[in-house]
Design a protein around this motif. Sequence first.
Motif, PDB file in Angstrom:
ATOM      1  N   VAL A 101      25.035  38.274  69.512  1.00 15.82           N
ATOM      2  CA  VAL A 101      25.501  39.580  69.985  1.00 15.82           C
ATOM      3  C   VAL A 101      26.480  40.190  68.987  1.00 15.82           C
ATOM      4  O   VAL A 101      26.395  41.381  68.665  1.00 15.82           O
ATOM      5  N   ASP A 102      27.395  39.382  68.455  1.00 18.65           N
ATOM      6  CA  ASP A 102      28.338  39.884  67.450  1.00 18.65           C
ATOM      7  C   ASP A 102      27.602  40.372  66.203  1.00 18.65           C
ATOM      8  O   ASP A 102      27.932  41.418  65.641  1.00 18.65           O
ATOM      9  N   SER A 103      26.597  39.621  65.768  1.00 19.88           N
ATOM     10  CA  SER A 103      25.821  40.023  64.593  1.00 19.88           C
ATOM     11  C   SER A 103      25.092  41.335  64.845  1.00 19.88           C
ATOM     12  O   SER A 103      25.105  42.242  64.002  1.00 19.88           O
ATOM     13  N   LEU A 104      24.461  41.453  65.993  1.00 18.26           N
ATOM     14  CA  LEU A 104      23.741  42.688  66.311  1.00 18.26           C
ATOM     15  C   LEU A 104      24.695  43.870  66.466  1.00 18.26           C
ATOM     16  O   LEU A 104      24.372  44.998  66.085  1.00 18.26           O
ATOM     17  N   ARG A 105      25.887  43.604  66.990  1.00 20.96           N
ATOM     18  CA  ARG A 105      26.903  44.659  67.111  1.00 20.96           C
ATOM     19  C   ARG A 105      27.282  45.190  65.724  1.00 20.96           C
ATOM     20  O   ARG A 105      27.493  46.387  65.544  1.00 20.96           O
ATOM     21  N   MET A 106      27.344  44.305  64.743  1.00 21.49           N
ATOM     22  CA  MET A 106      27.661  44.735  63.379  1.00 21.49           C
ATOM     23  C   MET A 106      26.575  45.659  62.831  1.00 21.49           C
ATOM     24  O   MET A 106      26.863  46.597  62.096  1.00 21.49           O
ATOM     25  N   LEU A 107      25.328  45.416  63.204  1.00 23.71           N
ATOM     26  CA  LEU A 107      24.223  46.252  62.736  1.00 23.71           C
ATOM     27  C   LEU A 107      24.165  47.593  63.466  1.00 23.71           C
ATOM     28  O   LEU A 107      23.440  48.486  63.039  1.00 23.71           O
ATOM     29  N   ALA A 108      24.910  47.737  64.539  1.00 27.34           N
ATOM     30  CA  ALA A 108      24.875  48.961  65.328  1.00 27.34           C
ATOM     31  C   ALA A 108      25.669  50.097  64.685  1.00 27.34           C
ATOM     32  O   ALA A 108      25.656  51.216  65.185  1.00 27.34           O
ATOM     33  N   ASP A 109      26.323  49.852  63.581  1.00 31.19           N
ATOM     34  CA  ASP A 109      27.085  50.873  62.873  1.00 31.19           C
ATOM     35  C   ASP A 109      26.284  51.320  61.640  1.00 31.19           C
ATOM     36  O   ASP A 109      25.925  50.478  60.809  1.00 31.19           O
ATOM     37  N   ARG A 145      37.081  53.353  49.631  1.00 28.94           N
ATOM     38  CA  ARG A 145      37.234  51.912  49.440  1.00 28.94           C
ATOM     39  C   ARG A 145      37.893  51.207  50.627  1.00 28.94           C
ATOM     40  O   ARG A 145      37.428  50.137  51.034  1.00 28.94           O
ATOM     41  N   PRO A 146      38.969  51.770  51.208  1.00 26.21           N
ATOM     42  CA  PRO A 146      39.576  51.067  52.351  1.00 26.21           C
ATOM     43  C   PRO A 146      38.601  50.902  53.524  1.00 26.21           C
ATOM     44  O   PRO A 146      38.595  49.857  54.187  1.00 26.21           O
ATOM     45  N   ALA A 147      37.767  51.899  53.754  1.00 30.23           N
ATOM     46  CA  ALA A 147      36.784  51.791  54.839  1.00 30.23           C
ATOM     47  C   ALA A 147      35.754  50.717  54.519  1.00 30.23           C
ATOM     48  O   ALA A 147      35.358  49.931  55.389  1.00 30.23           O
ATOM     49  N   VAL A 148      35.306  50.658  53.272  1.00 27.48           N
ATOM     50  CA  VAL A 148      34.363  49.621  52.855  1.00 27.48           C
ATOM     51  C   VAL A 148      34.994  48.245  53.051  1.00 27.48           C
ATOM     52  O   VAL A 148      34.351  47.329  53.567  1.00 27.48           O
ATOM     53  N   SER A 149      36.233  48.089  52.666  1.00 26.24           N
ATOM     54  CA  SER A 149      36.919  46.802  52.834  1.00 26.24           C
ATOM     55  C   SER A 149      36.966  46.386  54.301  1.00 26.24           C
ATOM     56  O   SER A 149      36.732  45.215  54.624  1.00 26.24           O
ATOM     57  N   GLN A 150      37.263  47.328  55.178  1.00 28.24           N
ATOM     58  CA  GLN A 150      37.317  47.013  56.610  1.00 28.24           C
ATOM     59  C   GLN A 150      35.943  46.584  57.124  1.00 28.24           C
ATOM     60  O   GLN A 150      35.824  45.612  57.875  1.00 28.24           O
ATOM     61  N   HIS A 151      34.902  47.301  56.732  1.00 29.24           N
ATOM     62  CA  HIS A 151      33.546  46.939  57.157  1.00 29.24           C
ATOM     63  C   HIS A 151      33.156  45.575  56.602  1.00 29.24           C
ATOM     64  O   HIS A 151      32.561  44.759  57.316  1.00 29.24           O
ATOM     65  N   LEU A 152      33.469  45.312  55.343  1.00 29.93           N
ATOM     66  CA  LEU A 152      33.134  44.026  54.739  1.00 29.93           C
ATOM     67  C   LEU A 152      33.846  42.872  55.441  1.00 29.93           C
ATOM     68  O   LEU A 152      33.269  41.793  55.618  1.00 29.93           O
ATOM     69  N   THR A 153      35.069  43.092  55.845  1.00 28.53           N
ATOM     70  CA  THR A 153      35.808  42.060  56.578  1.00 28.53           C
ATOM     71  C   THR A 153      35.079  41.718  57.871  1.00 28.53           C
ATOM     72  O   THR A 153      34.895  40.545  58.207  1.00 28.53           O
ATOM     73  N   LYS A 154      34.645  42.736  58.603  1.00 25.37           N
ATOM     74  CA  LYS A 154      33.918  42.499  59.853  1.00 25.37           C
ATOM     75  C   LYS A 154      32.606  41.767  59.588  1.00 25.37           C
ATOM     76  O   LYS A 154      32.248  40.827  60.311  1.00 25.37           O
ATOM     77  N   LEU A 155      31.874  42.193  58.564  1.00 27.28           N
ATOM     78  CA  LEU A 155      30.604  41.550  58.242  1.00 27.28           C
ATOM     79  C   LEU A 155      30.808  40.097  57.812  1.00 27.28           C
ATOM     80  O   LEU A 155      30.017  39.218  58.150  1.00 27.28           O
ATOM     81  N   LEU A 194      33.415  38.127  58.719  1.00 27.29           N
ATOM     82  CA  LEU A 194      33.878  37.349  59.867  1.00 27.29           C
ATOM     83  C   LEU A 194      32.748  37.006  60.831  1.00 27.29           C
ATOM     84  O   LEU A 194      32.829  36.003  61.546  1.00 27.29           O
ATOM     85  N   THR A 195      31.705  37.820  60.869  1.00 25.16           N
ATOM     86  CA  THR A 195      30.563  37.520  61.734  1.00 25.16           C
ATOM     87  C   THR A 195      29.482  36.732  61.006  1.00 25.16           C
ATOM     88  O   THR A 195      28.411  36.491  61.555  1.00 25.16           O
ATOM     89  N   GLY A 196      29.749  36.337  59.769  1.00 20.93           N
ATOM     90  CA  GLY A 196      28.831  35.473  59.040  1.00 20.93           C
ATOM     91  C   GLY A 196      27.634  36.172  58.425  1.00 20.93           C
ATOM     92  O   GLY A 196      26.652  35.520  58.083  1.00 20.93           O
ATOM     93  N   LEU A 197      27.707  37.493  58.256  1.00 22.19           N
ATOM     94  CA  LEU A 197      26.574  38.224  57.693  1.00 22.19           C
ATOM     95  C   LEU A 197      26.668  38.402  56.184  1.00 22.19           C
ATOM     96  O   LEU A 197      25.649  38.629  55.530  1.00 22.19           O
ATOM     97  N   VAL A 198      27.868  38.329  55.642  1.00 21.76           N
ATOM     98  CA  VAL A 198      28.029  38.423  54.187  1.00 21.76           C
ATOM     99  C   VAL A 198      28.893  37.276  53.702  1.00 21.76           C
ATOM    100  O   VAL A 198      29.667  36.678  54.460  1.00 21.76           O
ATOM    101  N   THR A 199      28.745  36.994  52.439  1.00 22.66           N
ATOM    102  CA  THR A 199      29.548  35.967  51.788  1.00 22.66           C
ATOM    103  C   THR A 199      30.266  36.620  50.611  1.00 22.66           C
ATOM    104  O   THR A 199      29.835  37.659  50.116  1.00 22.66           O
ATOM    105  N   THR A 200      31.335  36.015  50.200  1.00 27.57           N
ATOM    106  CA  THR A 200      32.115  36.547  49.091  1.00 27.57           C
ATOM    107  C   THR A 200      32.374  35.441  48.075  1.00 27.57           C
ATOM    108  O   THR A 200      32.409  34.263  48.438  1.00 27.57           O
TER     109      THR A 200
END
Length: 115
Positions: free
Chosen positions: A23-31, A59-69, A71-77
Amino acid sequence: MHANDPGATWPHLPPDEQIDIAVDSLRMLADPTRLRMLWLLCGQEYDVTSLARAVGIARPAVSQHLTKLRLTGLVTTRRDGRRAVYRAKGGHVRRMLAEALEAAHHHLAGLPDHD
């Protein structure tokens, strides 16, 4: 349990923790912005500045979105010198995103469902 496995048993519910994470992963895709970002990250690595330029937001908005992605395990850094670069985390993320966009394409085009 994998939904695409021939032996998957759909009548049996997955564990609650697995449902919650899905559900958290799908919620991330809802934006729309996160969906666009994740699409790009499925193809290659980006740092925050490059990704901000590619999606046309600050850039600050991208950083916030990347943090959420992240934390939900959808991206790696990973670190590349002083900068952090991001990428979609695994083929399962690419497949999930591709299926969502394929379903949208079928809906828009009025195509029949297929299994």
